[in-house]
Design a protein around this motif. Structure first.
Motif, PDB file in Angstrom:
ATOM      1  N   GLU A 111      11.487  52.356   7.216  1.00  0.00           N
ATOM      2  CA  GLU A 111      11.508  50.894   7.204  1.00  0.00           C
ATOM      3  C   GLU A 111      11.724  50.333   8.607  1.00  0.00           C
ATOM      4  N   LYS A 112      12.559  51.017   9.394  1.00  0.00           N
ATOM      5  CA  LYS A 112      12.809  50.598  10.774  1.00  0.00           C
ATOM      6  C   LYS A 112      11.526  50.623  11.595  1.00  0.00           C
ATOM      7  N   VAL A 113      10.778  51.723  11.490  1.00  0.00           N
ATOM      8  CA  VAL A 113       9.526  51.855  12.231  1.00  0.00           C
ATOM      9  C   VAL A 113       8.533  50.782  11.784  1.00  0.00           C
ATOM     10  N   GLU A 114       8.457  50.557  10.482  1.00  0.00           N
ATOM     11  CA  GLU A 114       7.546  49.550   9.943  1.00  0.00           C
ATOM     12  C   GLU A 114       7.898  48.155  10.451  1.00  0.00           C
ATOM     13  N   ALA A 119       6.846  43.507  14.114  1.00  0.00           N
ATOM     14  CA  ALA A 119       7.347  42.591  15.138  1.00  0.00           C
ATOM     15  C   ALA A 119       6.582  42.724  16.452  1.00  0.00           C
ATOM     16  N   GLY A 120       5.610  43.624  16.489  1.00  0.00           N
ATOM     17  CA  GLY A 120       4.838  43.821  17.711  1.00  0.00           C
ATOM     18  C   GLY A 120       5.529  44.703  18.736  1.00  0.00           C
ATOM     19  N   THR A 122       5.622  47.801  19.403  1.00  0.00           N
ATOM     20  CA  THR A 122       4.964  49.074  19.111  1.00  0.00           C
ATOM     21  C   THR A 122       5.501  50.223  19.955  1.00  0.00           C
ATOM     22  N   GLY A 123       5.947  49.904  21.164  1.00  0.00           N
ATOM     23  CA  GLY A 123       6.511  50.956  22.010  1.00  0.00           C
ATOM     24  C   GLY A 123       7.769  51.541  21.403  1.00  0.00           C
ATOM     25  N   ASN A 124       8.667  50.647  20.957  1.00  0.00           N
ATOM     26  CA  ASN A 124       9.891  51.112  20.304  1.00  0.00           C
ATOM     27  C   ASN A 124       9.578  51.836  19.005  1.00  0.00           C
ATOM     28  N   ALA A 125       8.594  51.317  18.263  1.00  0.00           N
ATOM     29  CA  ALA A 125       8.213  51.957  17.005  1.00  0.00           C
ATOM     30  C   ALA A 125       7.713  53.374  17.246  1.00  0.00           C
ATOM     31  N   LYS A 126       6.942  53.545  18.296  1.00  0.00           N
ATOM     32  CA  LYS A 126       6.408  54.871  18.616  1.00  0.00           C
ATOM     33  C   LYS A 126       7.533  55.833  18.979  1.00  0.00           C
ATOM     34  N   THR A 314      -4.548  43.586  20.130  1.00  0.00           N
ATOM     35  CA  THR A 314      -3.419  43.697  19.211  1.00  0.00           C
ATOM     36  C   THR A 314      -2.285  44.445  19.907  1.00  0.00           C
ATOM     37  N   PRO A 315      -1.046  44.309  19.413  1.00  0.00           N
ATOM     38  CA  PRO A 315       0.067  45.061  20.010  1.00  0.00           C
ATOM     39  C   PRO A 315      -0.197  46.564  20.068  1.00  0.00           C
ATOM     40  N   LEU A 316      -0.834  47.118  19.039  1.00  0.00           N
ATOM     41  CA  LEU A 316      -1.127  48.548  19.035  1.00  0.00           C
ATOM     42  C   LEU A 316      -2.161  48.900  20.096  1.00  0.00           C
ATOM     43  N   GLN A 317      -3.174  48.054  20.272  1.00  0.00           N
ATOM     44  CA  GLN A 317      -4.171  48.295  21.315  1.00  0.00           C
ATOM     45  C   GLN A 317      -3.544  48.225  22.702  1.00  0.00           C
ATOM     46  N   ILE A 318      -2.622  47.284  22.888  1.00  0.00           N
ATOM     47  CA  ILE A 318      -1.920  47.174  24.171  1.00  0.00           C
ATOM     48  C   ILE A 318      -1.071  48.412  24.418  1.00  0.00           C
ATOM     49  N   GLU A 319      -0.404  48.896  23.373  1.00  0.00           N
ATOM     50  CA  GLU A 319       0.419  50.093  23.507  1.00  0.00           C
ATOM     51  C   GLU A 319      -0.434  51.303  23.874  1.00  0.00           C
ATOM     52  N   ASN A 320      -1.577  51.451  23.237  1.00  0.00           N
ATOM     53  CA  ASN A 320      -2.476  52.567  23.549  1.00  0.00           C
ATOM     54  C   ASN A 320      -3.002  52.470  24.975  1.00  0.00           C
ATOM     55  N   ARG A 321      -3.310  51.234  25.395  1.00  0.00           N
ATOM     56  CA  ARG A 321      -3.767  51.021  26.768  1.00  0.00           C
ATOM     57  C   ARG A 321      -2.676  51.387  27.763  1.00  0.00           C
ATOM     58  N   LYS A 322      -1.447  51.008  27.439  1.00  0.00           N
ATOM     59  CA  LYS A 322      -0.316  51.343  28.314  1.00  0.00           C
ATOM     60  C   LYS A 322      -0.178  52.848  28.465  1.00  0.00           C
ATOM     61  N   ASP A 323      -0.234  53.567  27.352  1.00  0.00           N
ATOM     62  CA  ASP A 323      -0.089  55.021  27.404  1.00  0.00           C
ATOM     63  C   ASP A 323      -1.146  55.654  28.299  1.00  0.00           C
TER      64      ASP A 323
END
Length: 419
Positions: A111-114, A119-120, A122-126, A314-323
């Motif tokens: 639930e925490k990860v979700e 909340a956008g 995504t870095g913390n979620a990962k 999207t937040p996930l796309q930004i996170e992937n770009r960051k990585d």
């Protein structure tokens, strides 16, 4: 407002005994919680809310009633300190210490990860997701409860991590995330604080000095001297590293999301992604020259640096770009270190360490450095972090610039861009 009182219920049992209960009142609503005492009406002191001497073992029983009352008051106070507008059922769960009895660590973690993804963040979620995978690969028990996470279990998890090539830093990251999860579970009433294992298992033992990670001012000079004409493929990494160094150690994620709208006159104003704290940073000459360079380049976004190449991701796309870009950035920094003769591992985070260490060597107060970098962890600097005016921090940064071998003039000699 809420209040508590120990009273007798108004209806006796079949034996003619009256149950002793704790009455909590909040917002004109009440709840009665059994205290597992019963007595005859004649044995109860209604004026003082306690047993009369005629009640068997009245002294010990009244001491216990007083402790239960103190416990109830502490629960209300703790809710207040945490700014939780609690319900009567939440109080009941806390008081009976039955909260979260059916909530497993895995379910809470999922639930925490979700929630973080929603909340956008995504870095913390990962990061939470990676630690979750590691922890349950070790523990092999999807029904584990929070109270089952003991200091002994944490010691065994640390041993497991080290056996899988995790150093102090890697172990520390995972343990801090696990501790944060446990603290969140306590705050939400999923587990009682008495089970908290990190009072015994100390994460502080995993800390290591950062001196080896920091570059000296002479080594920062070597990076500034990198000839961009001879190494054009490393020019962007050089600019990003120096920009971070001269903006109080701005991290890669914040540089990636920095927009031209964050720049007002001679200041950069932004909110740090990690801590959500607002920063107002004076733009020093080397940083200004880097900004001038990118201002003159063609871009289809409002972002300063050509890392996020289009709007609306999207937040996930930004996170992937960051990585992807951070991996390339660190790879290029390693090449720069090899080219200029720095025999230390150089990564994006080294700029931040170097900023702090070099200010310290110049005699700047640890308190000022802490405020300058936005540290919230008291173990990094002092037990209490004072607030300083931006002018004081700016003066400290000016001293860093003055002592940094005139990087602006040095780089002018080697490229068309004064970094």
């Amino acid at each position: 407002m809420s209040s508590i009182k120990i009273i007798l219920r108004d209806k006796p049992t079949s034996e003619g005994l009256y149950p002793v209960v704790l009455r909590i009142t909040k917002n004109r609503k009440t709840k009665l919680i059994s205290l597992k005492f019963k007595c005859l009406a004649k044995d109860w002191d209604e004026a003082n809310n306690q047993f009369k001497k005629s009640f068997p073992n009245s002294l010990q029983s009244n001491i216990l009633l007083n402790k239960l009352k103190e416990r109830a008051l502490k629960i209300i106070n703790d809710f207040g300190l945490e700014e939780i507008d609690f319900t009567l059922n939440q109080f009941d769960e806390k008081f009976r210490d039955k909260s979260g009895s059916d909530v497993t660590v895995l379910n809470f973690w999922n639930e925490k990860v979700e929630d973080l993804n929603k909340a956008g963040r995504t870095g913390n979620a990962k990061a939470y997701n990676e630690t979750r995978k590691s922890f349950f690969k070790f523990v092999k028990n999807n029904q584990l409860m929070f109270k089952d996470i003991t200091p002994t279990l944490l010691d065994k998890y640390e041993t497991y991590l080290r056996a899988n090539n995790n150093n102090d830093g890697g172990v520390g990251v995972k343990m801090r995330e696990l501790r944060a999860l446990y603290n969140d579970a306590i705050k939400k009433g999923v587990v009682a604080e008495k089970y908290y294992p990190f009072k015994t298992y100390k994460i502080s033992k995993l800390k290591k000095g950062n001196n080896k990670r920091a570059l000296t001012r002479a080594e920062v000079k070597l990076i500034a001297e990198l000839n961009e004409f001879e190494h054009p493929h490393l020019a962007e990494a050089k600019r990003l590293f120096l920009f971070s160094y001269f903006t109080r150690g701005m991290n890669f994620y914040d540089m990636m999301k920095l927009r031209w709208s964050n720049i007002e006159n001679d200041r950069i104003i932004y909110v740090r992604s990690k801590t959500k704290r607002k920063f107002v940073v004076k733009i020093l000459k080397p940083a200004q020259d880097i900004l001038d360079y990118y201002k003159d380049t063609i871009s289809f976004t409002d972002y300063v640096f050509p890392i996020i190449l289009k709007e609306g991701l999207t937040p996930l796309q930004i996170e992937n770009r960051k990585d992807k870009k951070l991996k390339q950035f660190n790879k290029d920094l390693k090449k720069i270190a090899s080219v200029v003769g720095i025999n230390k591992p150089v990564t994006s985070y080294v700029a931040r360490h170097s900023f702090a260490t070099n200010l310290k060597e110049l005699g700047i107060s640890t308190d000022v450095i802490s405020q300058s970098m936005g540290h919230q962890n008291v173990s990094i600097t002092t037990a209490y972090l004072k607030d300083f005016d931006n002018d004081i921090i700016d003066d400290a940064n000016e001293r860093l610039l003055m002592e940094s071998f005139s990087l602006y003039e040095l780089t002018k000699q080697y490229s068309g861009l004064a970094v």
